[in-house]
Enzyme design. Sequence first.
Site, mmCIF file in Angstrom:
data_model
loop_
_atom_site.group_PDB
_atom_site.id
_atom_site.type_symbol
_atom_site.label_atom_id
_atom_site.label_comp_id
_atom_site.label_asym_id
_atom_site.label_seq_id
_atom_site.Cartn_x
_atom_site.Cartn_y
_atom_site.Cartn_z
ATOM 1 N N CYS A 94 -11.618 17.143 10.674
ATOM 2 C CA CYS A 94 -11.020 16.034 9.848
ATOM 3 C C CYS A 94 -9.660 15.859 10.335
ATOM 4 O O CYS A 94 -9.196 16.910 10.398
ATOM 5 C CB CYS A 94 -11.125 16.724 8.360
ATOM 6 S SG CYS A 94 -9.789 16.111 7.197
ATOM 7 N N CYS B 223 -12.647 20.526 0.146
ATOM 8 C CA CYS B 223 -11.457 20.097 0.646
ATOM 9 C C CYS B 223 -10.471 20.912 -0.070
ATOM 10 O O CYS B 223 -10.446 21.447 -1.241
ATOM 11 C CB CYS B 223 -11.247 18.811 0.336
ATOM 12 S SG CYS B 223 -9.550 18.323 0.625
ATOM 13 N N CYS C 278 10.576 9.350 2.973
ATOM 14 C CA CYS C 278 9.537 9.900 3.385
ATOM 15 C C CYS C 278 9.230 9.528 5.073
ATOM 16 O O CYS C 278 8.477 9.922 5.623
ATOM 17 C CB CYS C 278 8.340 9.306 2.679
ATOM 18 S SG CYS C 278 7.836 7.679 2.900
ATOM 19 N N CYS D 270 -5.265 17.717 7.608
ATOM 20 C CA CYS D 270 -4.585 18.957 7.467
ATOM 21 C C CYS D 270 -4.295 19.490 8.887
ATOM 22 O O CYS D 270 -4.552 20.566 9.429
ATOM 23 C CB CYS D 270 -4.819 20.007 6.537
ATOM 24 S SG CYS D 270 -5.126 19.467 5.062
ATOM 25 N N GLU E 206 12.484 -3.056 -8.827
ATOM 26 C CA GLU E 206 11.191 -2.605 -8.221
ATOM 27 C C GLU E 206 10.296 -4.150 -7.912
ATOM 28 O O GLU E 206 10.539 -4.849 -8.734
ATOM 29 C CB GLU E 206 10.164 -1.706 -8.895
ATOM 30 C CG GLU E 206 8.893 -1.694 -8.298
ATOM 31 C CD GLU E 206 8.620 -1.077 -7.319
ATOM 32 O OE1 GLU E 206 7.844 -1.793 -6.258
ATOM 33 O OE2 GLU E 206 9.104 0.088 -6.592
ATOM 34 N N CYS F 238 -9.916 26.192 6.179
ATOM 35 C CA CYS F 238 -10.889 25.033 5.873
ATOM 36 C C CYS F 238 -12.003 24.955 7.004
ATOM 37 O O CYS F 238 -11.782 24.885 8.110
ATOM 38 C CB CYS F 238 -10.284 23.656 5.784
ATOM 39 S SG CYS F 238 -11.106 22.072 5.306
ATOM 40 N N TYR G 97 13.780 0.594 -5.456
ATOM 41 C CA TYR G 97 12.447 0.797 -5.343
ATOM 42 C C TYR G 97 11.846 1.877 -6.368
ATOM 43 O O TYR G 97 11.441 2.924 -6.259
ATOM 44 C CB TYR G 97 12.126 1.425 -3.936
ATOM 45 C CG TYR G 97 12.871 0.690 -2.828
ATOM 46 C CD1 TYR G 97 12.225 -0.267 -2.174
ATOM 47 C CD2 TYR G 97 14.156 1.104 -2.513
ATOM 48 C CE1 TYR G 97 12.564 -1.159 -1.250
ATOM 49 C CE2 TYR G 97 14.717 0.145 -1.295
ATOM 50 C CZ TYR G 97 14.054 -0.724 -0.802
ATOM 51 O OH TYR G 97 14.617 -1.521 -0.081
ATOM 52 N N ASP H 4 14.882 4.917 -2.789
ATOM 53 C CA ASP H 4 13.648 5.579 -2.364
ATOM 54 C C ASP H 4 12.750 4.704 -1.858
ATOM 55 O O ASP H 4 11.599 4.490 -2.338
ATOM 56 C CB ASP H 4 13.271 6.404 -3.559
ATOM 57 C CG ASP H 4 11.773 7.198 -3.232
ATOM 58 O OD1 ASP H 4 11.564 7.460 -1.810
ATOM 59 O OD2 ASP H 4 11.146 7.812 -3.992
#
Length: 471
Positions: free
Chosen positions: A83, A180, A429, A86, A353, A77, A332, A402
Amino acid sequence: MGRKQTNKVIFENVTVLDAGAKGVSVAKAPEGQVIFIPNVVPGDVVDVQTLKKRKSYFEGKAVKFHSYSENRTEPVCQHFGACGGCKWQNMKYEQQLHYKNQEVYNNLKRIGKIELPDFEPILGSEKQFFYRNKMEFGFSDTRWLTDKEIKSDDDTLSKKPALGFHIPRMWDKILDIEKCHLQEDPSNAIRNEIKRFAVENNMTFFNARNHEGLLRTLMIRTASTGEIMVLIQFFEEDKAQRELLLNHIAEQFPQIISLQYVINSKANDTLYDQDIKLYKGRDYILEEMEGLHFSINAKSFYQTNSDQAFELYKITREFAGLTGNEIVYDLYTGTGTIAQFVSKQAKKVIGVEAVPEAIADAKENAKRNNITNCEFYVGDMKNVFNDTFIAKHGQPDVIITDPPRDGMHKDVVEQLLKIGADRIVYVSCNSATQARDLALMNEMYKVKRVRPVDMFPQTHHVENVVLLEKR
């Protein structure tokens, strides 16, 4: 020892040792202090200029490379380095996976302090570029100039508006993006055409400091079905300019299924409390997974890597070990994607949720998919699992959870321990908060399986799936 230059210490011939949190790499100064350095790869040997000195570490930047790591690769990129997106594009993909796996292991071991089985191999992403289904860009009349642009002596550059990404830790500066590599075409074409047309027609770009300007943000959503959604956020209403731009987009890109807009004059640009207007098409796009269809609207949460979400959900379902007789609680649940994905192998799935709009979507999706064994409820997770709820819906055999990045509230963990399901599948995550939660459950539950999943190539982010079984 380091030498001083303009009040900054320069450490020479420093070997980069490790890839650390938040995508920066780690080295050590001659006297043992840790140095965090961006845009380098473990194995590089560099001179480091320190930028900030903290109590136990330095933040610095590489000012000279003596030798390059064999784990390095050429970033594809043109915006890499300026940026902040990444951060690992200069690292070979197999090494990215190695460090992601290591981060999950270290977090579970150091924070969780629990007994772990051997990890199952981290699941890499088949697509390493153009994998995101949602991108958000900012308009700005205050363009961020890169080092190269500053050196070019082109005085007109600073006056040109930008449509692109916020510079990390600079809330009012936007880096103009030409191409991008995160979202497949026509994403770049749509963004570039919107910018070109807006400039040509003297439309004003937003100024975050003065709080003025017409064009504020752009969101592009794509689906594996090929459907596209575009949403433009205007800071103020200007019917003539707004319609001019929206008509042009619709004409240039007839493949856009959903064209929407928002007039948002409040201090921040979040969409969740905004009235979204449909300009053309329908107010959602359809995502497909294993024959199931999910409607995605402008406010929907959906995993941003569709292909890897499919793989993640398959691992989650496999860990759940369903035979068709189980009552499953999906915490969730969002728009109910995991709940519906596992439903054909379960007796009944109860999704919970806190966001009412997400539950409305979940019910709509279940109807669309002719799924009759899923029920969805709105509720704050830490309050919902009282005895009445369990008595009404049945004792769960399996719980899938989750949660967001912060992990589960300690009251939710207490509820899970009280319910005492045979198996819990914990999708996360953020393996640091996951590790904290696993430690709280360690007395009652043993970790039986662990498998990290790479949802975000070229970044340090990684998902992790853990199977817990009752001791």
